[in-house]
Design a protein around this motif. Sequence first.
Motif, PDB file in Angstrom:
ATOM      1  N   UNK A  72      51.740  47.963  39.198  1.00  0.00           N
ATOM      2  CA  UNK A  72      52.788  46.994  39.041  1.00  0.00           C
ATOM      3  C   UNK A  72      52.541  45.794  39.968  1.00  0.00           C
ATOM      4  N   UNK A  73      52.131  46.066  41.197  1.00  0.00           N
ATOM      5  CA  UNK A  73      51.854  44.969  42.126  1.00  0.00           C
ATOM      6  C   UNK A  73      50.673  44.139  41.638  1.00  0.00           C
ATOM      7  N   UNK A  74      49.625  44.827  41.164  1.00  0.00           N
ATOM      8  CA  UNK A  74      48.457  44.078  40.703  1.00  0.00           C
ATOM      9  C   UNK A  74      48.789  43.234  39.482  1.00  0.00           C
ATOM     10  N   UNK A  75      49.656  43.725  38.611  1.00  0.00           N
ATOM     11  CA  UNK A  75      50.065  42.964  37.432  1.00  0.00           C
ATOM     12  C   UNK A  75      50.834  41.712  37.837  1.00  0.00           C
ATOM     13  N   UNK A  76      51.740  41.849  38.787  1.00  0.00           N
ATOM     14  CA  UNK A  76      52.487  40.686  39.272  1.00  0.00           C
ATOM     15  C   UNK A  76      51.579  39.676  39.957  1.00  0.00           C
ATOM     16  N   UNK A  77      50.625  40.162  40.751  1.00  0.00           N
ATOM     17  CA  UNK A  77      49.700  39.263  41.442  1.00  0.00           C
ATOM     18  C   UNK A  77      48.815  38.532  40.436  1.00  0.00           C
ATOM     19  N   UNK A  78      48.367  39.243  39.412  1.00  0.00           N
ATOM     20  CA  UNK A  78      47.525  38.613  38.393  1.00  0.00           C
ATOM     21  C   UNK A  78      48.297  37.555  37.615  1.00  0.00           C
ATOM     22  N   UNK A  79      49.526  37.848  37.258  1.00  0.00           N
ATOM     23  CA  UNK A  79      50.337  36.883  36.524  1.00  0.00           C
ATOM     24  C   UNK A  79      50.653  35.660  37.379  1.00  0.00           C
ATOM     25  N   UNK A  80      50.858  35.852  38.670  1.00  0.00           N
ATOM     26  CA  UNK A  80      51.178  34.711  39.527  1.00  0.00           C
ATOM     27  C   UNK A  80      49.976  33.802  39.695  1.00  0.00           C
ATOM     28  N   UNK A  81      48.762  34.347  39.745  1.00  0.00           N
ATOM     29  CA  UNK A  81      47.579  33.494  39.883  1.00  0.00           C
ATOM     30  C   UNK A  81      47.308  32.728  38.598  1.00  0.00           C
ATOM     31  N   UNK A  82      47.633  33.298  37.473  1.00  0.00           N
ATOM     32  CA  UNK A  82      47.433  32.588  36.212  1.00  0.00           C
ATOM     33  C   UNK A  82      48.395  31.414  36.082  1.00  0.00           C
ATOM     34  N   UNK A  83      49.534  31.499  36.726  1.00  0.00           N
ATOM     35  CA  UNK A  83      50.514  30.423  36.680  1.00  0.00           C
ATOM     36  C   UNK A  83      50.286  29.374  37.768  1.00  0.00           C
ATOM     37  N   UNK A  84      49.182  29.483  38.514  1.00  0.00           N
ATOM     38  CA  UNK A  84      48.866  28.493  39.536  1.00  0.00           C
ATOM     39  C   UNK A  84      49.363  28.841  40.919  1.00  0.00           C
ATOM     40  N   UNK A  85      49.927  30.003  41.106  1.00  0.00           N
ATOM     41  CA  UNK A  85      50.413  30.409  42.413  1.00  0.00           C
ATOM     42  C   UNK A  85      49.249  30.992  43.222  1.00  0.00           C
ATOM     43  N   UNK A  86      49.184  30.718  44.513  1.00  0.00           N
ATOM     44  CA  UNK A  86      48.065  31.186  45.339  1.00  0.00           C
ATOM     45  C   UNK A  86      48.387  32.441  46.133  1.00  0.00           C
ATOM     46  N   UNK A  87      49.527  33.034  45.913  1.00  0.00           N
ATOM     47  CA  UNK A  87      49.883  34.244  46.661  1.00  0.00           C
ATOM     48  C   UNK A  87      48.969  35.409  46.298  1.00  0.00           C
ATOM     49  N   UNK A  88      48.509  35.461  45.074  1.00  0.00           N
ATOM     50  CA  UNK A  88      47.598  36.528  44.662  1.00  0.00           C
ATOM     51  C   UNK A  88      46.275  36.453  45.396  1.00  0.00           C
ATOM     52  N   UNK A  89      45.782  35.241  45.649  1.00  0.00           N
ATOM     53  CA  UNK A  89      44.537  35.079  46.396  1.00  0.00           C
ATOM     54  C   UNK A  89      44.705  35.585  47.825  1.00  0.00           C
ATOM     55  N   UNK A  90      45.841  35.292  48.418  1.00  0.00           N
ATOM     56  CA  UNK A  90      46.109  35.784  49.768  1.00  0.00           C
ATOM     57  C   UNK A  90      46.200  37.297  49.808  1.00  0.00           C
ATOM     58  N   UNK A  91      46.775  37.877  48.765  1.00  0.00           N
ATOM     59  CA  UNK A  91      46.867  39.330  48.673  1.00  0.00           C
ATOM     60  C   UNK A  91      45.476  39.949  48.575  1.00  0.00           C
ATOM     61  N   UNK A  92      44.614  39.356  47.766  1.00  0.00           N
ATOM     62  CA  UNK A  92      43.244  39.864  47.637  1.00  0.00           C
ATOM     63  C   UNK A  92      42.474  39.726  48.932  1.00  0.00           C
ATOM     64  N   UNK A  93      42.643  38.616  49.639  1.00  0.00           N
ATOM     65  CA  UNK A  93      41.967  38.441  50.928  1.00  0.00           C
ATOM     66  C   UNK A  93      42.443  39.468  51.943  1.00  0.00           C
ATOM     67  N   UNK A  94      43.735  39.763  51.934  1.00  0.00           N
ATOM     68  CA  UNK A  94      44.270  40.774  52.850  1.00  0.00           C
ATOM     69  C   UNK A  94      43.728  42.155  52.567  1.00  0.00           C
TER      70      UNK A  94
END
Length: 59
Positions: free
Chosen positions: A1-23
């Motif tokens: 569920x978290x990965x799905x939300x992170x993936x959807x947010x990066x597709x919409x131009x949000x950079x929070x998913x990139x920060x999550x992946x870096x962490x």
Amino acid sequence: MCSLNAENSTQNGNTQGKGLNDGILFLLAIPYLAAAGLGLLWYKKFRTSKLNKSQEKIL
């Protein structure tokens, strides 16, 4: 569920998913670096003790 939300947010131009992946990568790297450091210390200790034994045989 978290990965799905992170993936959807990066597709919409949000950079929070990139920060999550870096962490996640940062947290994954720490145990490997610690194991490599301990292995290096063990190797140096083993190598110096072996060299000292060979030098004692020469004397």
